[in-house]
Write an enzyme that holds these catalytic residues in place. Sequence first.
Site, PDB file in Angstrom:
ATOM      1  N   GLU A 106       0.835  -1.210   0.000  1.00 60.16           N
ATOM      2  CA  GLU A 106       0.000   0.000   0.000  1.00 60.16           C
ATOM      3  C   GLU A 106       0.869   1.260   0.000  1.00 60.16           C
ATOM      4  O   GLU A 106       0.566   2.246  -0.668  1.00 60.16           O
ATOM      5  CB  GLU A 106      -0.935   0.006   1.210  1.00 60.16           C
ATOM      6  CG  GLU A 106      -2.028  -1.047   1.105  1.00 60.16           C
ATOM      7  CD  GLU A 106      -2.966  -1.006   2.292  1.00 60.16           C
ATOM      8  OE1 GLU A 106      -2.510  -1.305   3.413  1.00 60.16           O
ATOM      9  OE2 GLU A 106      -4.148  -0.674   2.105  1.00 60.16           O
ATOM     10  N   GLU A 150      -4.158  -9.247   3.855  1.00 62.79           N
ATOM     11  CA  GLU A 150      -4.943  -8.903   5.056  1.00 62.79           C
ATOM     12  C   GLU A 150      -6.147  -9.810   5.265  1.00 62.79           C
ATOM     13  O   GLU A 150      -6.519 -10.127   6.398  1.00 62.79           O
ATOM     14  CB  GLU A 150      -5.425  -7.443   4.971  1.00 62.79           C
ATOM     15  CG  GLU A 150      -4.355  -6.406   5.231  1.00 62.79           C
ATOM     16  CD  GLU A 150      -3.458  -6.106   4.032  1.00 62.79           C
ATOM     17  OE1 GLU A 150      -3.561  -6.823   3.008  1.00 62.79           O
ATOM     18  OE2 GLU A 150      -2.664  -5.157   4.122  1.00 62.79           O
TER      19      GLU A 150
END
Length: 694
Positions: free
Chosen positions: A105, A125
């Site tokens: 990210e 995640e």
Amino acid sequence: MAVDYTTHDGVAVITLNNPPVNGLGHSTRAGIVDALERAQQDPALIAIVLTGAGKVFCGGADITEFNTPKATQEPMLGAVIHALERSAKPVVAALHGVALGGGLELALGAHYRIAARGTQIALPEVKLGILPGAGGTQRLPRAVGLQTALEMIVSGKPAMAETLANTALFDKVVDGDLLAAALAFAREAGARPGPYPKLRERAIDHPDAAACIESAREQIAQTAKHFPAPHKCIDAIEAGVVHGFDRGLAFERECFVALVQSPESRALRHAFFGERAASKIADVPSDTATRTIAQVAVIGAGTMGGGIAMSFVNAGLPVTLIDTSEAALERGLATIRKNYDTTVKKGRLSQQAADERLARISASTSYDSLTHADLIVEAVFEDLDVKEQVFRRIDQLAKPGAILASNTSTLDLNRIAAFTQRPQDVVGLHFFSPANVMKLLEVVRGAQTAKDVLATVMKLAKKIGKTAVVAGVCDGFIGNRMIEQTIRQSLFMIEEGALPAQVDRAIEAFGFAMGPFRMSDLAGNDIGWAIRKRRYREHPAQRYSTLADRLCELGRFGQKTGGGWYDYKAGERSAMPSQLVDDMIVAHARQAGIVRRELTDNEIVERLVFALVNEGAKILDEGIAARASDIDMVYLTGYGFPPWRGGPMLYADMLGLAEVERAIRRYAAQPNGDAWEIAPGLVARAAQDRRFNG
Ligand code: NAD
């Protein structure tokens, strides 16, 4: 400082330096923001390179800061990414090794990205029951396209950088010197006037985005039934497609906050940390020197011995399989061959790999062949006299320093160790059936087991892909001692009014892979019968329903005899309710003067699960298990406990222990209530509003 700052001919290099994986802990995050600011201020600089020290770019969040105030202290990752995007000078992220989760990210916030070939890219995640919470669901689709982003985010699986080389994720994938390539790229970029590209400004191109999203939903309908996170991943990606970047980002945040608090995510994170915790033994330092294990001998080529041998050869260790007769060896080897054949046929293993594994197994009827072994695993009949003979013989022949392990399920490891002159080298390695498949390995620590023996087998367990949990010596160790109480309850309940199919259905709806009666039919009802016969002798006060004995007296041992608690068609495994058995149950109750009543599914589930919890509390407080999460790992990896509930102890914690205690006291006041000896540790924790897990 977790970030290094250097300058190279007009380019600032910001290097994440937080070993082992440059996790994005607070000081890393703050360090990046400071370094960016510094680079803006320096008029001699025209561009910025963001890279990682050591073997990786960034492994994501810093797990040592999980659940600490630092995890949520500003600047949070979103703010760091914002600072990257806002930089007036172009930022080039240079990726190598891995860029995972928050690490990816972060890179997505840079204006340009360059990767070394072989870099692993992932947003994993979802595996912890959450979603990427710093823009991953919004920027990745803009970088790699909707379809690929959906696949990556919903599965959490990694991709190699080179497979994404033709997408907007990477401006370049390089083979040689990554930093040199990044610096050259940065200088060129810096020479051009801004503004520089931002992924948030790119469109998500797809000819039929709605259909693509719908198909992703269909794909997970079955597999993600019990997990909200994969669904939320899709919802968040969809929000970005439909409503644009900013609203998508806000929705992603909302989903993230909700998911972090969900019981499913708590359960998955518990298992993630539980696995790591289980590998640590308080009084065995992690730098304890281990013994070398290069040669293994397995004694007993039966159900367990064969599977155990496969586990070792699968990890590259040569094994000598020893049994008393050629016929027994041949039977064992034939099963091993058949197992490999099946795996090859399913396309999960190449013929060549299967042949190599088989070639690592040698077979012998002579104990002399164990003299070279560094580890000897005994898996002969579950009979103390036989174990005595075997261990006395091993003790005569094994080389000094060899580890002597027993796979016993129920026998006293200290007595087994006492058959040798070297009890410090004896340890229990309790594999589960089928041993080549099941992840769980209970490592049984005897009174005299040496610390380096424990350290060695824990390391070895990891090598052969097992989740090892240390258990102290007691009847049944952790897993079987607890399941025994569940089995007792299941038998009492069919006496009181339920039937096997109702009990199994209720607990399977709760999420167990298999109910106790189907499980017993699969394992063989005669095994439990033999154990009970011993218990009747050794613990005459422990009361059982005699129903299971009646079943065995009929010769109904389960699938292998064509009938057990259920009926089976020849060669088939599907359980069909048996009129004969159901009638037998009702008749048995009548004879015993029991007035049968209707049991609710809720009562069935509570009695089965709380029986585990209650015994688990005793196991914890007796020190048989070192921590509650160890018990949960045993149940998650060896007993089919529903993973979204995190194991019996976490499940009880989430319900509240006072609630569990109340329910147990209610059941203890019913007929058969004397089977409940409520654990003092449960009562004490409930009274103080404490939990089993921390
Ligand atoms: P099994 O009957 O399938 O195999 C036992 C093997 O040991 C047979 O091949 C037998 O010929 C051999 N054997 C017997 N005496 C021997 C001796 N003196 N020397 C060499 N070989 C000898 O039994 P199993 O189910 O594989 O169980 C083995 C052990 O594993 C037992 O201690 C059992 O409690 C334990 N265990 C079993 C399971 C399970 O699900 N079956 C699970 C965990 C642990």
